[in-house]
Scaffold this motif. Structure first.
Motif, PDB file in Angstrom:
ATOM      1  N   GLY A  75      32.733  43.126  40.322  1.00 45.06           N
ATOM      2  CA  GLY A  75      33.989  42.451  40.012  1.00 45.06           C
ATOM      3  C   GLY A  75      33.915  41.025  40.523  1.00 45.06           C
ATOM      4  N   VAL A  76      34.398  40.068  39.736  1.00 44.05           N
ATOM      5  CA  VAL A  76      34.344  38.670  40.149  1.00 44.05           C
ATOM      6  C   VAL A  76      35.711  38.026  39.919  1.00 44.05           C
ATOM      7  N   ASP A  77      36.060  37.064  40.787  1.00 44.51           N
ATOM      8  CA  ASP A  77      37.312  36.329  40.593  1.00 44.51           C
ATOM      9  C   ASP A  77      37.170  34.931  41.159  1.00 44.51           C
ATOM     10  N   GLU A 124      41.369  40.390  44.079  1.00 45.32           N
ATOM     11  CA  GLU A 124      41.155  40.463  42.634  1.00 45.32           C
ATOM     12  C   GLU A 124      39.772  41.030  42.327  1.00 45.32           C
ATOM     13  N   ALA A 125      38.761  40.531  43.024  1.00 45.59           N
ATOM     14  CA  ALA A 125      37.398  41.012  42.792  1.00 45.59           C
ATOM     15  C   ALA A 125      37.276  42.489  43.153  1.00 45.59           C
ATOM     16  N   PRO A 135      37.758  28.784  45.451  1.00 44.48           N
ATOM     17  CA  PRO A 135      37.248  30.031  46.040  1.00 44.48           C
ATOM     18  C   PRO A 135      36.716  30.977  44.957  1.00 44.48           C
ATOM     19  N   LEU A 136      35.679  31.672  45.297  1.00 45.20           N
ATOM     20  CA  LEU A 136      35.047  32.613  44.383  1.00 45.20           C
ATOM     21  C   LEU A 136      34.671  33.860  45.173  1.00 45.20           C
ATOM     22  N   ALA A 137      34.995  35.030  44.634  1.00 47.83           N
ATOM     23  CA  ALA A 137      34.659  36.285  45.313  1.00 47.83           C
ATOM     24  C   ALA A 137      33.911  37.208  44.363  1.00 47.83           C
ATOM     25  N   LEU A 138      32.868  37.824  44.878  1.00 47.35           N
ATOM     26  CA  LEU A 138      32.056  38.772  44.113  1.00 47.35           C
ATOM     27  C   LEU A 138      32.040  40.087  44.863  1.00 47.35           C
ATOM     28  N   CYS A 139      32.450  41.176  44.191  1.00 44.10           N
ATOM     29  CA  CYS A 139      32.505  42.493  44.818  1.00 44.10           C
ATOM     30  C   CYS A 139      31.557  43.451  44.112  1.00 44.10           C
ATOM     31  N   VAL A 140      30.807  44.240  44.891  1.00 48.00           N
ATOM     32  CA  VAL A 140      29.919  45.265  44.333  1.00 48.00           C
ATOM     33  C   VAL A 140      30.231  46.594  45.014  1.00 48.00           C
ATOM     34  N   ASP A 141      29.909  47.688  44.345  1.00 49.08           N
ATOM     35  CA  ASP A 141      30.195  49.009  44.920  1.00 49.08           C
ATOM     36  C   ASP A 141      28.978  49.576  45.633  1.00 49.08           C
ATOM     37  N   ALA A 142      28.203  48.684  46.247  1.00 49.62           N
ATOM     38  CA  ALA A 142      27.017  49.117  46.979  1.00 49.62           C
ATOM     39  C   ALA A 142      26.762  48.113  48.098  1.00 49.62           C
TER      40      ALA A 142
END
Length: 242
Positions: free
Chosen positions: A110-112, A156-157, A206-213
């Motif tokens: 997920g990115v925002d 958001e991410a 600002p930028l956020a990157l979310c991963v499920d690992a």
């Protein structure tokens, strides 16, 4: 094909946002996307939609060596786009004249991105976020507001990556722990998800990157969509990072 996370950023130029998209970008979109775009009355929203889909199709096609406009991109019930028949995960966001796409071959993502005017636009949102993240109900803008916008960006991410709505995501105990912990080399590591908080546009957005690992290396690429050769340049840059 190696496993990696990729992050691509595109900066729409003034000319693109006010003079319409050139044919080399419109040709990347599917017939359904063009039909949807022509039904959007607000020119800024229309341009952002078309730029986002053009970048999305460009990134995916460069990774999978497929024709951009023929990619089987479908929409889930919650509005999230996905690629039918392929394991590639991706996420899309836009703010302040930027559109961005994050893609991963081995993890849901997920990115925002958020603009600095997030709090100025809504006093109610400002008060709610200050109470949520700072335990402060004050509505006056302070030096901590950049942190609040960063936290919102992380929310958001996280919501996009976890598949939750924003309210559920903000109530998540894991997310609150992620936000309040010190980062580990820019990554905030949780039990099920990890979030990297960074920025674009010389640190202004600002930028956020979310991963499920667990955290994985990723590349930040800035692409000029007004350049007719951007697709071949994108292909070269993505494969250089591999």
């Amino acid at each position: 094909m190696p496993d990696l996370n990729l992050f691509a950023v595109a900066a729409p130029t003034f000319e693109l946002k006010h003079c319409g998209l050139p044919s080399h970008l419109e040709s990347l979109l599917s017939d359904d996307e063009l039909l949807r775009a022509h039904g959007i009355k607000d020119e800024t929203s229309k341009t952002e939609f078309m730029l986002g889909r053009a970048l999305l199709r460009s990134v995916i096609s460069s990774l999978l060596s497929l024709v951009p406009r023929h990619l089987p991109i479908l929409i889930e019930r919650n509005g999230r786009p996905y690629l039918d028949g392929y394991s590639l995960e991706f996420s899309l966001s836009h703010a302040c004249g930027y559109v961005c796409v994050a893609a991963s071959r081995n993890s849901r993502i997920g990115v925002d991105i958020e603009g600095g005017g997030l709090l100025e636009r809504s006093g109610v949102l400002s008060k709610y976020l200050r109470k949520t993240f700072l335990d402060d109900e004050g509505s006056c803008l302070t030096s901590a507001d950049c942190d609040i916008v960063g936290h919102w960006c992380m929310c958001e991410a996280y919501a996009k990556c976890s598949g939750q709505d924003m309210l559920t995501a903000m109530r998540s105990q894991e997310l609150r722990k992620l936000i309040r912990q010190p980062p580990r080399s820019n990554w905030h590591v949780g039990s099920n998800h990890s979030i990297c908080l960074t920025s674009v546009a010389n640190g202004q957005i600002p930028l956020a990157l979310c991963v499920d690992a667990l955290p994985m290396p990723f590349s930040v690429l800035e692409i000029d969509l007004s350049d007719e050769l951007f697709l071949s340049k994108l292909h070269q840059e993505l494969h250089q990072t591999a």
